[in-house]
Motif scaffolding. Structure first.
Motif, short mmCIF file in Angstrom:
data_model
loop_
_atom_site.label_atom_id
_atom_site.label_comp_id
_atom_site.label_asym_id
_atom_site.label_seq_id
_atom_site.Cartn_x
_atom_site.Cartn_y
_atom_site.Cartn_z
N LYS A 128 0.84 -1.22 0.00
CA LYS A 128 0.00 0.00 0.00
C LYS A 128 0.87 1.26 0.00
CE LYS A 128 -0.79 0.65 5.00
NZ LYS A 128 0.61 0.99 5.09
N LEU A 131 1.68 1.98 -3.74
CA LEU A 131 0.62 2.36 -4.71
C LEU A 131 0.12 3.76 -4.42
CD1 LEU A 131 -1.26 -1.07 -4.89
CD2 LEU A 131 0.54 -0.17 -6.42
N LYS A 132 1.04 4.75 -4.57
CA LYS A 132 0.64 6.14 -4.30
C LYS A 132 0.72 6.94 -5.60
CE LYS A 132 3.27 7.37 -0.83
NZ LYS A 132 3.69 7.89 0.50
N PRO A 133 -0.18 7.88 -5.81
CA PRO A 133 -0.17 8.65 -7.06
C PRO A 133 1.07 9.54 -7.16
CG PRO A 133 -1.87 9.47 -5.58
CD PRO A 133 -1.31 8.25 -4.93
N ASN A 249 -3.19 -0.66 -22.30
CA ASN A 249 -2.63 0.34 -21.38
C ASN A 249 -1.25 0.79 -21.84
OD1 ASN A 249 -4.73 0.56 -19.45
ND2 ASN A 249 -4.22 -1.52 -18.80
N GLN A 283 -4.30 6.98 -9.86
CA GLN A 283 -4.16 6.19 -8.64
C GLN A 283 -3.69 4.78 -9.02
OE1 GLN A 283 -4.21 6.61 -5.25
NE2 GLN A 283 -3.57 4.46 -5.33
N PRO A 284 -2.44 4.42 -8.71
CA PRO A 284 -1.97 3.08 -9.09
C PRO A 284 -2.77 1.98 -8.37
CG PRO A 284 -0.13 4.49 -8.38
CD PRO A 284 -1.40 5.20 -8.02
N GLU A 285 -3.10 0.92 -9.13
CA GLU A 285 -3.81 -0.23 -8.53
C GLU A 285 -2.87 -1.42 -8.37
OE1 GLU A 285 -7.17 2.24 -8.84
OE2 GLU A 285 -6.85 0.39 -7.65
N GLU A 286 -1.94 -1.56 -9.35
CA GLU A 286 -1.00 -2.70 -9.29
C GLU A 286 0.43 -2.19 -9.48
OE1 GLU A 286 -4.42 -4.94 -11.48
OE2 GLU A 286 -2.46 -5.24 -12.46
N GLN A 289 1.67 -1.92 -13.20
CA GLN A 289 0.66 -1.57 -14.21
C GLN A 289 1.24 -0.61 -15.24
OE1 GLN A 289 -2.15 0.38 -11.42
NE2 GLN A 289 -2.43 1.92 -13.02
N SER A 291 0.76 2.33 -18.46
CA SER A 291 -0.09 3.49 -18.75
C SER A 291 0.31 4.07 -20.10
CB SER A 291 0.11 4.57 -17.68
OG SER A 291 -0.51 5.77 -18.12
#
Ligand code: AHG
Ligand code: MN
Ligand code: MN
Ligand code: MN
Length: 312
Positions: A128, A131-133, A249, A283-286, A289, A291
């Motif tokens: 957690k 996974l911060k923007p 993505n 907002q990252p989910e994984e 991931q 983009s």
């Protein structure tokens, strides 16, 4: 001829980060130390390893032994790397240890990319925290291993470029307060994927080539993100890695490629979008991931976003 006197009052990376940190009253000097370790080299590679892996091991060893980091995110590690308790510090570093691997064997420029965030609490570091923007980033940068070795960094007060002077083993400040031109004349995208681009991308790139719609742009694509982005900083223009029908993505990874480059570009007066919103607001989910990314001169990015909006 006589040796040039070494102008010892030049601004080195270490001195710069120290001076920038001095302005922050609560500074503990850990960020300075963090940058210091990234800059130093002590290659241990006993056996010859794939440069991706060797670079990754170096980054992990140097960052862990800097006593300033709690958690590491690397392109080469499937999961987050928790720093052992007694070596833990307050920073989180997401990095791409070696960017542009496909260019290693042909000696085309490659690089390394990193973003630094601060751990907000004293809980056990976990996914957690990673996974911060991008708008929580406190510093970011890249190293470009090209015809010269350069580090480009920002601590939130603009973007600054440091050229490595191998004769003294220091990074010297050569580009203070880099600003990306508001518009450029270069577009940078892998046109080998034209057949699987969305219509908006096809229309935009067609426009860049059409003399009836203005002076055609130059096409430049290195295939190492760090090299393509550094050229965009220096000359302006736009770098695009879009979504395609095969990669919805895109290809570039949000945490350790798109976010650091978006942070730097934004700090230099440019833009970086995923086609809909600023990369820094995603907002990252994984962890790994991907983009889509549209990055560079403000007016060039705004122009392609207009066309994307028209097609949505
Ligand atoms: P990496 O070597 O860290 O995996 O990154 C490679 C990336 C990036 O450097 C570059 O912009 C992109 O791959 C090029 O991809 P294509 O070859 O698909 O154009
Ligand atoms: Mn990369
Ligand atoms: Mn890589
Ligand atoms: Mn890779």
């Amino acid at each position: 001829g006589s040796l040039q006197p070494l102008n010892s009052d030049c601004v080195t990376l270490t001195r710069f980060v120290l001076s920038e940190q001095k302005r922050a009253p609560h500074a503990t000097g850990e960020l300075t130390q963090l940058f210091g370790t990234v800059g130093q080299k002590n290659v241990q590679g006993e056996e010859v390893k794939k440069l991706d892996i060797l670079a990754n091991e170096l980054f992990i060893n140097m960052l862990s032994s800097s006593y300033t980091v709690a958690l590491l995110i690397s392109e080469e590690n499937e999961t987050v790397v928790e720093v052992e308790t007694e070596k833990r510090g307050k920073y989180i570093v997401a990095f791409d240890p070696l960017d542009g691997s496909s260019n290693i064997d042909c000696l085309v420029s490659i690089g390394s990319i990193f973003a630094i965030m601060k751990k907000e609490d004293n809980s056990i570091p976990s996914l957690k925290d990673a996974l911060k923007p991008g708008n929580t980033v406190v510093a970011a940068g890249y190293a470009l291993y090209g015809s010269a070795t350069m580090m480009v960094i920002s601590l939130g007060t603009g973007v600054h470029g440091f050229m490595l002077d191998p004769s003294i083993g220091e990074f010297i400040l050569t580009d203070r307060n880099l600003r990306v031109p508001p518009r450029g004349k270069i577009y940078s995208i892998n046109e080998g994927y034209t057949h699987i681009w969305d219509d908006a991308i096809k229309e935009y790139i067609q426009k860049k080539k059409d003399p009836k719609q203005g002076k055609p742009y130059n096409a430049r694509y290195v295939g190492s993100m760090v090299a393509d982005v550094h050229r965009t900083f220096k000359y302006g223009g736009i770098f695009i890695y879009p979504a395609t029908k095969e990669s919805p993505n895109g290809k570039l990874r949000l945490l350790y490629e798109c976010i650091p480059m978006a942070y730097l570009m934004t700090q230099a007066g440019g833009l970086a979008s995923n086609g809909k919103i600023s990369i820094l607001d995603v907002q990252p989910e994984e962890l790994h991931q991907r983009s889509p990314i549209f990055l560079g001169s403000k007016e060039d990015v705004e122009e392609v976003l207009e066309i994307i909006k028209k097609h949505s």
